[in-house]
Design a protein around this motif. Sequence first.
Motif, PDB file in Angstrom:
ATOM      1  N   THR A  28      45.934   1.435  69.973  1.00 41.56           N
ATOM      2  CA  THR A  28      45.391   2.029  71.055  1.00 41.56           C
ATOM      3  C   THR A  28      46.788   2.012  72.325  1.00 41.56           C
ATOM      4  O   THR A  28      47.229   3.168  72.728  1.00 41.56           O
ATOM      5  CB  THR A  28      44.357   1.688  72.040  1.00 41.56           C
ATOM      6  OG1 THR A  28      44.493   0.040  72.297  1.00 41.56           O
ATOM      7  CG2 THR A  28      43.062   1.901  71.107  1.00 41.56           C
ATOM      8  N   ASP A  29      47.591   0.908  72.144  1.00 39.35           N
ATOM      9  CA  ASP A  29      48.736   0.737  72.998  1.00 39.35           C
ATOM     10  C   ASP A  29      49.765   1.949  72.374  1.00 39.35           C
ATOM     11  O   ASP A  29      50.460   2.474  73.597  1.00 39.35           O
ATOM     12  CB  ASP A  29      49.212  -0.623  72.886  1.00 39.35           C
ATOM     13  CG  ASP A  29      48.750  -1.538  73.810  1.00 39.35           C
ATOM     14  OD1 ASP A  29      47.548  -1.007  74.448  1.00 39.35           O
ATOM     15  OD2 ASP A  29      48.831  -2.665  73.862  1.00 39.35           O
ATOM     16  N   ASN A  30      50.076   1.979  71.183  1.00 37.69           N
ATOM     17  CA  ASN A  30      50.817   2.833  70.602  1.00 37.69           C
ATOM     18  C   ASN A  30      50.312   4.294  71.123  1.00 37.69           C
ATOM     19  O   ASN A  30      51.427   4.952  71.276  1.00 37.69           O
ATOM     20  CB  ASN A  30      51.112   2.884  69.065  1.00 37.69           C
ATOM     21  CG  ASN A  30      51.931   3.631  68.397  1.00 37.69           C
ATOM     22  OD1 ASN A  30      52.909   3.942  68.949  1.00 37.69           O
ATOM     23  ND2 ASN A  30      51.481   4.088  67.401  1.00 37.69           N
ATOM     24  N   GLN A  31      49.141   4.655  71.027  1.00 36.67           N
ATOM     25  CA  GLN A  31      48.823   5.971  71.308  1.00 36.67           C
ATOM     26  C   GLN A  31      48.953   6.372  72.789  1.00 36.67           C
ATOM     27  O   GLN A  31      49.661   7.532  72.993  1.00 36.67           O
ATOM     28  CB  GLN A  31      47.375   6.481  71.099  1.00 36.67           C
ATOM     29  CG  GLN A  31      47.147   6.455  69.444  1.00 36.67           C
ATOM     30  CD  GLN A  31      47.871   7.603  68.707  1.00 36.67           C
ATOM     31  OE1 GLN A  31      47.726   8.433  69.445  1.00 36.67           O
ATOM     32  NE2 GLN A  31      48.414   7.102  67.805  1.00 36.67           N
ATOM     33  N   LEU A  32      48.677   5.363  73.556  1.00 37.71           N
ATOM     34  CA  LEU A  32      48.914   5.566  75.188  1.00 37.71           C
ATOM     35  C   LEU A  32      50.408   5.664  75.479  1.00 37.71           C
ATOM     36  O   LEU A  32      50.639   6.235  76.328  1.00 37.71           O
ATOM     37  CB  LEU A  32      48.424   4.277  75.926  1.00 37.71           C
ATOM     38  CG  LEU A  32      46.831   4.209  75.790  1.00 37.71           C
ATOM     39  CD1 LEU A  32      46.271   2.910  76.374  1.00 37.71           C
ATOM     40  CD2 LEU A  32      46.013   5.527  76.499  1.00 37.71           C
ATOM     41  N   SER A  33      51.243   4.946  74.774  1.00 34.38           N
ATOM     42  CA  SER A  33      52.653   5.163  75.028  1.00 34.38           C
ATOM     43  C   SER A  33      53.226   6.547  74.713  1.00 34.38           C
ATOM     44  O   SER A  33      54.473   6.965  74.993  1.00 34.38           O
ATOM     45  CB  SER A  33      53.432   4.003  74.171  1.00 34.38           C
ATOM     46  OG  SER A  33      53.558   4.269  72.857  1.00 34.38           O
ATOM     47  N   LYS A  34      52.662   7.304  74.011  1.00 30.47           N
ATOM     48  CA  LYS A  34      53.022   8.527  73.557  1.00 30.47           C
ATOM     49  C   LYS A  34      52.503   9.843  74.687  1.00 30.47           C
ATOM     50  O   LYS A  34      52.726  10.603  74.333  1.00 30.47           O
ATOM     51  CB  LYS A  34      52.473   8.917  72.154  1.00 30.47           C
ATOM     52  CG  LYS A  34      52.924   8.265  71.083  1.00 30.47           C
ATOM     53  CD  LYS A  34      52.487   8.702  69.606  1.00 30.47           C
ATOM     54  CE  LYS A  34      52.661   7.671  68.621  1.00 30.47           C
ATOM     55  NZ  LYS A  34      52.196   7.920  67.194  1.00 30.47           N
ATOM     56  N   LEU A  35      51.692   9.252  75.348  1.00 30.96           N
ATOM     57  CA  LEU A  35      51.123  10.094  76.590  1.00 30.96           C
ATOM     58  C   LEU A  35      52.097  10.624  77.426  1.00 30.96           C
ATOM     59  O   LEU A  35      53.013   9.675  77.806  1.00 30.96           O
ATOM     60  CB  LEU A  35      49.978   9.822  77.179  1.00 30.96           C
ATOM     61  CG  LEU A  35      48.703   9.336  76.194  1.00 30.96           C
ATOM     62  CD1 LEU A  35      47.455   8.665  77.124  1.00 30.96           C
ATOM     63  CD2 LEU A  35      47.984  10.581  76.028  1.00 30.96           C
ATOM     64  N   PRO A  36      52.075  11.773  77.873  1.00 28.12           N
ATOM     65  CA  PRO A  36      52.984  12.101  78.896  1.00 28.12           C
ATOM     66  C   PRO A  36      52.904  11.619  80.343  1.00 28.12           C
ATOM     67  O   PRO A  36      51.731  11.322  80.498  1.00 28.12           O
ATOM     68  CB  PRO A  36      53.282  13.652  79.035  1.00 28.12           C
ATOM     69  CG  PRO A  36      51.651  13.958  78.567  1.00 28.12           C
ATOM     70  CD  PRO A  36      51.448  13.005  77.418  1.00 28.12           C
ATOM     71  N   ILE A  37      53.980  11.115  81.053  1.00 29.34           N
ATOM     72  CA  ILE A  37      54.174  10.595  82.420  1.00 29.34           C
ATOM     73  C   ILE A  37      53.819  11.692  83.227  1.00 29.34           C
ATOM     74  O   ILE A  37      54.594  12.605  83.282  1.00 29.34           O
ATOM     75  CB  ILE A  37      55.033   9.649  82.402  1.00 29.34           C
ATOM     76  CG1 ILE A  37      55.187   8.472  81.726  1.00 29.34           C
ATOM     77  CG2 ILE A  37      55.161   9.248  83.836  1.00 29.34           C
ATOM     78  CD1 ILE A  37      56.195   7.431  81.798  1.00 29.34           C
ATOM     79  N   LEU A  38      52.559  11.703  84.005  1.00 26.89           N
ATOM     80  CA  LEU A  38      52.393  12.917  84.969  1.00 26.89           C
ATOM     81  C   LEU A  38      53.058  12.563  86.444  1.00 26.89           C
ATOM     82  O   LEU A  38      53.311  11.529  86.996  1.00 26.89           O
ATOM     83  CB  LEU A  38      50.873  13.099  85.358  1.00 26.89           C
ATOM     84  CG  LEU A  38      50.412  13.368  83.830  1.00 26.89           C
ATOM     85  CD1 LEU A  38      49.049  13.691  84.460  1.00 26.89           C
ATOM     86  CD2 LEU A  38      50.955  14.629  83.429  1.00 26.89           C
TER      87      LEU A  38
END
Length: 65
Positions: A55-65
């Motif tokens: 889950t941390d790996n997936q969250l790190s791929k999210l764009p920063i808004l």
Amino acid sequence: MTTSNQTCFKCGLDFYCQSLAGETTCWCMALPALPKDQVSPDQGCLCQKCLKEQTDNQLSKLPIL
């Protein structure tokens, strides 16, 4: 002491799954759900360490808004 009832699909560690034991909640429900394309139907559960890493790996791929 809680008995293990599941083996991690990724690392092979034995762990306790509350949901599999018939409880209404499990520790994994506190983490974000993984995208469907990251989970195969034949994949079993992940231990806390492996699921947190995933889950941390997936969250790190999210764009920063």
